[in-house]
Design an enzyme around this catalytic site. Structure first.
Site, PDB file in Angstrom:
ATOM      1  N   THR A  24       3.878  92.469 -14.034  1.00  0.00           N
ATOM      2  CA  THR A  24       4.508  93.798 -14.019  1.00  0.00           C
ATOM      3  C   THR A  24       3.590  94.888 -13.475  1.00  0.00           C
ATOM      4  O   THR A  24       3.885  96.065 -13.624  1.00  0.00           O
ATOM      5  CB  THR A  24       4.972  94.198 -15.436  1.00  0.00           C
ATOM      6  OG1 THR A  24       3.833  94.249 -16.313  1.00  0.00           O
ATOM      7  CG2 THR A  24       5.992  93.209 -15.974  1.00  0.00           C
ATOM      8  N   TRP A  25       2.478  94.510 -12.865  1.00  0.00           N
ATOM      9  CA  TRP A  25       1.569  95.494 -12.289  1.00  0.00           C
ATOM     10  C   TRP A  25       2.338  96.330 -11.265  1.00  0.00           C
ATOM     11  O   TRP A  25       3.051  95.805 -10.425  1.00  0.00           O
ATOM     12  CB  TRP A  25       0.410  94.762 -11.626  1.00  0.00           C
ATOM     13  CG  TRP A  25      -0.757  95.619 -11.253  1.00  0.00           C
ATOM     14  CD1 TRP A  25      -0.958  96.936 -11.547  1.00  0.00           C
ATOM     15  CD2 TRP A  25      -1.910  95.198 -10.517  1.00  0.00           C
ATOM     16  NE1 TRP A  25      -2.165  97.370 -11.043  1.00  0.00           N
ATOM     17  CE2 TRP A  25      -2.765  96.318 -10.409  1.00  0.00           C
ATOM     18  CE3 TRP A  25      -2.303  93.988  -9.955  1.00  0.00           C
ATOM     19  CZ2 TRP A  25      -3.989  96.259  -9.735  1.00  0.00           C
ATOM     20  CZ3 TRP A  25      -3.523  93.930  -9.297  1.00  0.00           C
ATOM     21  CH2 TRP A  25      -4.352  95.058  -9.196  1.00  0.00           C
ATOM     22  N   ASP A  53       3.959  89.227 -18.399  1.00  0.00           N
ATOM     23  CA  ASP A  53       2.646  89.846 -18.590  1.00  0.00           C
ATOM     24  C   ASP A  53       2.715  91.326 -18.256  1.00  0.00           C
ATOM     25  O   ASP A  53       3.280  91.722 -17.235  1.00  0.00           O
ATOM     26  CB  ASP A  53       1.616  89.179 -17.681  1.00  0.00           C
ATOM     27  CG  ASP A  53       0.272  89.886 -17.729  1.00  0.00           C
ATOM     28  OD1 ASP A  53      -0.489  89.645 -18.684  1.00  0.00           O
ATOM     29  OD2 ASP A  53      -0.019  90.699 -16.824  1.00  0.00           O
ATOM     30  N   TYR A  58      -0.917  99.665 -17.096  1.00  0.00           N
ATOM     31  CA  TYR A  58       0.046  99.724 -16.009  1.00  0.00           C
ATOM     32  C   TYR A  58       0.973 100.926 -16.184  1.00  0.00           C
ATOM     33  O   TYR A  58       1.740 101.008 -17.148  1.00  0.00           O
ATOM     34  CB  TYR A  58       0.880  98.439 -15.959  1.00  0.00           C
ATOM     35  CG  TYR A  58       0.086  97.163 -15.770  1.00  0.00           C
ATOM     36  CD1 TYR A  58      -1.241  97.174 -15.339  1.00  0.00           C
ATOM     37  CD2 TYR A  58       0.665  95.931 -16.032  1.00  0.00           C
ATOM     38  CE1 TYR A  58      -1.954  96.001 -15.174  1.00  0.00           C
ATOM     39  CE2 TYR A  58      -0.041  94.749 -15.864  1.00  0.00           C
ATOM     40  CZ  TYR A  58      -1.362  94.786 -15.446  1.00  0.00           C
ATOM     41  OH  TYR A  58      -2.062  93.613 -15.290  1.00  0.00           O
ATOM     42  N   GLN A 168      -7.222  85.585 -17.994  1.00  0.00           N
ATOM     43  CA  GLN A 168      -6.428  86.018 -16.846  1.00  0.00           C
ATOM     44  C   GLN A 168      -7.361  86.560 -15.771  1.00  0.00           C
ATOM     45  O   GLN A 168      -8.100  87.522 -16.008  1.00  0.00           O
ATOM     46  CB  GLN A 168      -5.428  87.102 -17.273  1.00  0.00           C
ATOM     47  CG  GLN A 168      -4.493  87.532 -16.155  1.00  0.00           C
ATOM     48  CD  GLN A 168      -3.511  88.597 -16.585  1.00  0.00           C
ATOM     49  OE1 GLN A 168      -3.421  89.663 -15.983  1.00  0.00           O
ATOM     50  NE2 GLN A 168      -2.760  88.333 -17.648  1.00  0.00           N
ATOM     51  N   TYR A 196      -3.526  86.153 -11.644  1.00  0.00           N
ATOM     52  CA  TYR A 196      -2.804  87.335 -11.176  1.00  0.00           C
ATOM     53  C   TYR A 196      -3.015  87.500  -9.678  1.00  0.00           C
ATOM     54  O   TYR A 196      -3.944  86.954  -9.093  1.00  0.00           O
ATOM     55  CB  TYR A 196      -3.186  88.588 -11.960  1.00  0.00           C
ATOM     56  CG  TYR A 196      -4.562  89.176 -11.766  1.00  0.00           C
ATOM     57  CD1 TYR A 196      -4.857  90.026 -10.683  1.00  0.00           C
ATOM     58  CD2 TYR A 196      -5.575  88.963 -12.703  1.00  0.00           C
ATOM     59  CE1 TYR A 196      -6.106  90.605 -10.536  1.00  0.00           C
ATOM     60  CE2 TYR A 196      -6.831  89.544 -12.571  1.00  0.00           C
ATOM     61  CZ  TYR A 196      -7.099  90.364 -11.474  1.00  0.00           C
ATOM     62  OH  TYR A 196      -8.339  90.941 -11.331  1.00  0.00           O
TER      63      TYR A 196
END
Length: 282
Positions: A24-25, A53, A58, A168, A196
């Protein structure tokens, strides 16, 4: 394989999570895009991509609010991951940050709570906060993000540090440094790597080697890059799907089996590391 049957990877606890989740960045930055972002996440859930995630960083919590809306009424389906910023990672600060995240996410618990990267707060203090959150039922598991091998060795040496559930990190065809030391270290201890930026923020899409493999396989360059990550043992990926087409393409990448000649060509174009290199971050 049906559209909801994803391969899984086991956490150290033995619990299985899908190898393909949703990142969801950069979500939550523009309220005009909110309904589209919510719909994309919900479609991903429909397709079996039930690990989501996010992080307090963010969009200053905006991404968590998007996730909270997307999972409303579906919380039991989701393996929910969020992260605490290092400047909040004192015992008191970690607990407060987690409670703020839970409020934005409209849930009573996180499945996995990560330290976003190591800062100046002693790891022992952050780990104690994770223990307190676990005991309170606010989180089920805890882990880390952007930790290199020496950082991992430091945290597992702490009392209770061997409960770390995941690390991560940045990992994709163009960023293969972890393959030399960190990835084997985590595999040996059955600590999954959560990758990621698996398509390197779209930079891989124009690479001639990736495009050549995609043309030969009649798939997209993004699917080549994502399928390569998903084929790594002990690794799960969390690409962002910002619209329905991207989400469906991400899901389809799970079912791509790259042929030996594809893998050889990708290795030639993106050679694996021959020595230890510093962990890269975005």
């Amino acid at each position: 394989m049906s559209s909801t049957e994803l391969r899984t990877v086991a956490l150290p606890s033995g619990e299985a999570v899908p190898v393909l989740g949703q990142g969801t960045w950069n979500m939550g930055n523009d309220r005009k895009q909110r309904s589209r972002e919510v719909a994309a996440l919900q479609l991903g859930l429909d397709l079996g991509m039930t690990l989501i995630d996010t992080a307090e960083m963010y969009a200053d919590g905006g991404a968590e609010e998007v996730v909270g809306e997307a999972i409303a009424g579906r919380r039991a389906e989701v393996f929910l991951v969020s992260k605490v910023l290092p400047q909040h990672a004192t015992r008191r600060g970690t607990i407060a940050a987690c409670h703020a995240s839970l409020k934005r996410l409209r849930t009573e618990r996180l499945d996995l709570y990560l330290l976003h990267w190591q800062g100046n707060v002693p790891l022992a203090e952050t780990r104690e906060a994770f223990d307190a959150l676990t005991s309170a039922g606010d989180i089920r598991f805890w882990g880390v993000s952007n930790f290199d091998t020496d950082d991992m060795e430091e945290i597992v040496a702490l009392p209770g540090g061997d409960a770390v559930a995941s690390n991560q990190v940045l990992f994709n065809l163009a960023r293969r440094g972890i393959e030399f030391e960190l990835l084997p270290w985590c595999r040996e201890r059955q600590i999954p790597i959560m990758a990621y930026s698996p398509i390197d923020q779209a930079r891989l899409l124009k690479h001639p080697v990736v495009r050549r493999v995609a043309l030969r396989r009649a798939i997209t360059p993004a699917q080549v890059a994502l399928a390569w990550v998903l084929a790594r043992e002990g690794v799960l990926a969390i690409p962002k799907g910002s619209n329905p087409d991207h989400v469906r393409q991400n899901r389809a990448a799970h079912d791509v089996d790259l042929a030996p000649e594809d893998l050889l060509e990708l290795d030639n174009g993106f050679p694996p590391p021959a020595r230890k290199v510093p962990l890269e971050m975005l």
